[in-house]
Write a protein that holds these residues in place. Structure first.
Motif, PDB file in Angstrom:
ATOM      1  N   GLU A   1      34.676  47.797  39.056  1.00  0.00           N
ATOM      2  CA  GLU A   1      35.046  49.202  38.873  1.00  0.00           C
ATOM      3  C   GLU A   1      36.396  49.353  38.181  1.00  0.00           C
ATOM      4  N   CYS A   2      37.272  48.367  38.295  1.00  0.00           N
ATOM      5  CA  CYS A   2      38.517  48.418  37.521  1.00  0.00           C
ATOM      6  C   CYS A   2      38.186  48.468  36.033  1.00  0.00           C
ATOM      7  N   GLY A   3      37.272  47.618  35.609  1.00  0.00           N
ATOM      8  CA  GLY A   3      36.855  47.624  34.216  1.00  0.00           C
ATOM      9  C   GLY A   3      36.182  48.921  33.820  1.00  0.00           C
ATOM     10  N   ASN A   4      35.342  49.462  34.712  1.00  0.00           N
ATOM     11  CA  ASN A   4      34.637  50.713  34.417  1.00  0.00           C
ATOM     12  C   ASN A   4      35.599  51.891  34.292  1.00  0.00           C
ATOM     13  N   VAL A   5      36.587  51.945  35.184  1.00  0.00           N
ATOM     14  CA  VAL A   5      37.578  53.027  35.132  1.00  0.00           C
ATOM     15  C   VAL A   5      38.314  53.003  33.797  1.00  0.00           C
ATOM     16  N   LEU A   6      38.682  51.809  33.339  1.00  0.00           N
ATOM     17  CA  LEU A   6      39.394  51.687  32.068  1.00  0.00           C
ATOM     18  C   LEU A   6      38.509  52.087  30.889  1.00  0.00           C
ATOM     19  N   SER A   7      37.248  51.680  30.919  1.00  0.00           N
ATOM     20  CA  SER A   7      36.324  52.054  29.840  1.00  0.00           C
ATOM     21  C   SER A   7      36.159  53.564  29.770  1.00  0.00           C
ATOM     22  N   ASP A   8      36.008  54.182  30.938  1.00  0.00           N
ATOM     23  CA  ASP A   8      35.843  55.641  30.980  1.00  0.00           C
ATOM     24  C   ASP A   8      37.095  56.350  30.474  1.00  0.00           C
ATOM     25  N   ALA A   9      38.272  55.838  30.868  1.00  0.00           N
ATOM     26  CA  ALA A   9      39.528  56.468  30.448  1.00  0.00           C
ATOM     27  C   ALA A   9      39.703  56.366  28.938  1.00  0.00           C
ATOM     28  N   SER A  10      39.368  55.212  28.379  1.00  0.00           N
ATOM     29  CA  SER A  10      39.507  55.013  26.942  1.00  0.00           C
ATOM     30  C   SER A  10      38.531  55.900  26.173  1.00  0.00           C
TER      31      SER A  10
END
Length: 604
Positions: free
Chosen positions: A323-332
Motif C-alpha cells: 500500500e505504500c507503493g499504491n499510495v505513491l502511485s495514486d498521489a503521482s
C-alpha cells in the motif's frame, strides 16, 4: 494520565551488622580515614550527580519550565523567550494542585513547526494559532534522566540522541529540565563571569569584527563535494531478500534438527515475513512550483508470533509495503491531473500512516516493524521514519588526513591507508524491551492500552540525513543488524567498492579527480549494487548459523542477562543504495524506478 516510574534503589545493609568482632581496630580506623580523604578530594565534573546541577541552576534562577497543553504557538514562543527556556513540559492544568505532564516541547520544535507551516503556505496568523499539543513530543516518547545519574552519563545520552533538553525524573515527578546550557554553566563559577579582570582576559581581545571580515574558503577535503553541491544526486539500488534458513510453507523450524538435516536451507523469498518496496514517482517539490522525481523505499518485518494465533505473519508486512507503493502511485497520478498542494511530497511518516489506515480498513490482522525513507535528489537529503528494529545506516569515505583526528581503522599501517569508509549515521531503533520491538499492527479492534507494543506512524523515529556523492546507504530489517556488526558491514562495503574499482590505489583523492573530469561509473554501479545487497544477506545468514561467534544479538542478550551464543536465524532483507552523480540508463523497472533488483522481480 501516563506517569514515569523509576525503580527504587535497593537498601544497603548496615556494614556493622556483618562485621566480625575480632576486626583489627587500627585497620578499621585507617580504612575510614582513607574513605574520608577520598570523599574530601574534588570529583571530576563528569562524575558529579545531576541533582547538584539542578540545585545550582534553581538556586541561581527559578523559572517553572511548563506550559499548558491548550497554549498556542504564540504563547509558547513568548514563554520560551521571556523565561529563557530551551524546553518546556506540556501540562494538563485541569487540576491546579497536580499538573500532569502530557509531553515536551523545545525551542527547536517551535522553529521546526514554523518552518514546516511556512512551506505549507499557511498564513502567519494560522501558524501562531496552532496548539502545542499537536506538535509536542508525547509523554510516552520523552527521553529522561534521573537525579542520581552523573553529568557524564547525561551528556553522553544527549550527544548520542542529538537532544538539547533532558527532563530529570525523580520518582514520578519531573524535577527540572537539564539543558546543554546548564552543563556548560556548571563548569564556570559565578565570580569568573564578570568583573574587570575577566573582561580584560576573556572578552576585550575578541569583541568586534572589522568591516573587511569575510568567510574562509571551505577545507580542501570538502571542495570536491561542494563543487557538485548544486548538481542533483541519484541512487542506484539493489535489493536482496532471504527467508529464515529453516522456513517452510507452514511454519519455521526452531533449529536445524527440526527443519531436517538433509534438507537445503530455505531460499524462496515468498516464504519471508519481511517485505519491501522501492518506487520512484513525480511529485511537486517543497516550493510547490516544480515537479521532481522522488525515490521512496521501505522495509517491514512481520512479527512471527502471530503464527501462534493462526495468522500468517507475512500478511500484514506485505500489505503495508504494497500500500505504500499504491499510495505513491495514486498521489503521482492525481498530481498529473489536478496539481496543487495535494500532490506535494509525502513524508515517510505520512506515507506509513496512509498505508496503515488502508491495511487496517482491509482488516489485515498482524503487526510489523517498518522503516520508510525518501531520497530528495535535489537537496541531497534522505528523510526516513522508523518504528521498531529495522533501520538505516550511511557509510561515507573520510579523507585520510581528516580521519586521523577521528576514530578509525588502526590495523592497517598509515602509509597503506588512502581512505577510510566510516559509519556516518545509524538510525535509532525503538524497543519496548530486549528482543521486543515496537511495531505497527491491527488486531481487529483498537488498542487503548498506553503501554502497548503497538505504535502509530506519528510515534516513529523521524529524521533526515545529508547525503554526499559516493555514500553507501543500507536499509535493512533486523535479520542483518542482529547478525552482522556495523563495522563488518562497512568492511564488506569497502571490499565491494575496491573490487568494482570505485576506490582504487589512489584512494578518494583519485576518485574525486575522476569525478572532476566528468568520468562516472554510474552504469557499473547500477550493475554491481545488487551484489552488495546479496553479500550482506548471505553474511547475515552465515553468521546466524554459526554458534561459535558472538553476534550483535548475542552480545546484547548477555547484557540483558540472557545466555545466548552464536547468531539469530531470521528473515533478512537488504536495500543497498549507492549515491552517484549521474542517472543510470540501464536496469530500469517497468514503473521507471532507477533500481536494479537482485532477482529482477518487481518490488514486493
Amino acid at each position: 494520565m501516563f506517569q514515569f516510574r523509576s525503580l527504587s534503589s535497593a537498601q544497603h545493609e548496615d556494614a556493622s551488622a556483618n562485621q566480625s568482632p575480632d576486626v583489627n581496630l587500627s585497620e578499621t580506623i585507617a580504612e575510614r580515614a582513607s574513605g574520608e580523604e577520598e570523599q574530601s578530594m574534588p570529583k571530576r565534573i563528569s562524575e558529579i550527580k545531576i541533582s547538584e546541577v539542578l540545585k545550582a541552576k534553581h538556586t541561581t534562577r527559578w523559572v517553572e519550565p511548563v506550559i499548558s497543553k491548550d497554549a498556542t504557538l504564540r504563547e509558547a514562543i513568548l514563554v520560551c523567550i521571556e523565561g529563557k527556556l530551551s524546553g518546556m513540559m506540556v501540562v494538563d492544568q485541569a487540576d491546579a494542585t497536580d499538573q500532569k505532564c502530557v509531553g515536551l516541547i523545545t525551542s527547536r520544535d517551535l522553529l521546526r513547526i514554523m518552518a514546516a507551516s511556512i512551506k505549507e503556505g499557511k498564513s502567519s496568523e494560522d501558524i501562531m494559532k496552532q496548539t502545542v499539543t499537536k506538535q509536542m513530543t508525547p509523554i510516552n516518547q520523552v527521553i529522561y534522566g534521573r537525579p542520581d545519574e552523573t553529568i557524564g552519563m547525561c551528556r553522553a545520552i544527549m550527544a548520542k540522541l542529538g537532544i538539547k533538553c533532558l527532563p530529570i525524573l525523580g520518582g514520578s515527578r519531573v524535577e527540572g529540565i537539564l539543558t546543554t546550557r546548564d552543563l556548560s554553566d556548571f563548569y564556570v563559577d559565578a565570580k569568573d563571569r564578570g568583573g574587570k579582570r575577566n573582561y580584560l582576559t576573556d572578552v576585550s581581545g575578541r569583541v568586534g569584527l572589522t568591516s573587511d571580515t569575510s568567510m574562509a574558503e571551505p577545507p580542501m577535503f570538502l571542495r570536491g563535494h561542494l563543487a557538485l553541491s548544486h548538481a542533483p544526486l541519484y541512487l542506484n539500488v539493489g535489493v536482496a531478500e532471504y527467508p529464515h534458513p529453516f522456513k517452510f510453507e507452514t511454519g519455521v523450524g526452531g533449529n536445524r534438527r527440526d527443519y531436517g538435516h538433509g534438507q537445503e536451507l530455505s531460499s524462496d523469498p515468498e516464504l519471508s515475513e519481511d517485505a519491501y518496496f522501492v518506487k520512484e514517482v513525480e511529485l511537486l517539490d517543497e516550493s510547490g512550483t516544480d515537479m521532481q522525481n522522488v525515490l521512496y523505499m521501505g522495509v517491514a518485518d512481520g512479527v512471527g508470533s502471530w503464527r501462534e494465533y493462526g495468522v500468517d505473519p507475512r500478511d500484514f508486512s506485505h500489505k503495508l509495503m504494497e500500500e505504500c507503493g499504491n499510495v505513491l502511485s495514486d498521489a503521482s497520478a492525481q498530481c498529473m491531473v489536478q496539481g496543487g498542494n495535494e500532490c506535494r511530497m509525502i513524508s515517510p511518516a505520512e506515507l506509513l500512516a496512509q498505508s496503515y489506515e488502508i491495511t487496517k480498513e482491509a482488516n489485515v490482522i498482524g503487526s510489523a516493524t517498518a522503516c520508510v525513507g525518501l531520497f530528495d535528489s535535489v537537496r541531497h537529503q534522505l528523510h526516513f521514519s522508523n518504528i521498531g528494529d529495522s533501520g538505516i545506516i550511511v557509510l561515507r569515505h573520510i579523507d585520510a588526513d581528516v580521519a586521523g583526528a577521528l576514530r578509525r581503522d588502526r590495523s592497517t599501517p598509515k602509509v597503506e591507508r588512502k581512505s577510510d569508509l566510516r559509519i556516518a549515521f545509524v538510525s535509532q531503533q525503538q524497543l519496548k524491551s530486549f528482543n521486543h520491538p515496537f511495531q505497527m499492527g491491527w488486531t481487529g479492534e483498537e488498542i487503548v492500552e498506553k503501554n502497548s507494543s503497538f505504535k502509530h506512524a506519528k510515534d516513529s523515529c523521524t529524521s533526515s540525513v545529508h547525503i554526499l556523492r559516493g555514500d553507501i546507504i543500507i536499509m535493512a530489517t533486523d535479520g542483518l543488524f542482529d547478525n552482522v556488526d556495523i563495522d563488518d558491514i562497512a568492511s564488506i562495503a569497502l571490499e565491494w567498492e575496491q573490487e568494482n574499482k570505485f576506490i582504487d590505489g589512489a584512494g578518494i583523492n583519485g576518485r574525486n579527480k575522476r569525478w572532476a573530469s566528468g568520468k562516472s561509473l554510474t552504469e557499473l554501479s547500477a550493475r554491481a549494487i545488487p551484489s552488495l545487497a546479496d553479500i550482506l544477506c548471505q553474511k547475515a545468514r552465515d553468521n546466524s548459523l554459526d554458534s561459535s561467534i558472538d553476534s550483535p544479538f548475542a552480545l546484547l542478550a548477555k547484557e540483558n542477562d540472557i545466555m545466548w551464543s552464536g547468531g539469530m536465524p531470521d528473515d533478512c532483507t537488504v536495500i543497498a543504495m549507492h549515491v552517484v552523480g549521474q542517472p543510470s540508463q540501464s536496469g530500469l523497472l517497468e514503473d521507471g524506478a532507477g533500481i536494479r533488483l537482485l532477482s529482477n522481480e518487481s518490488p514486493r
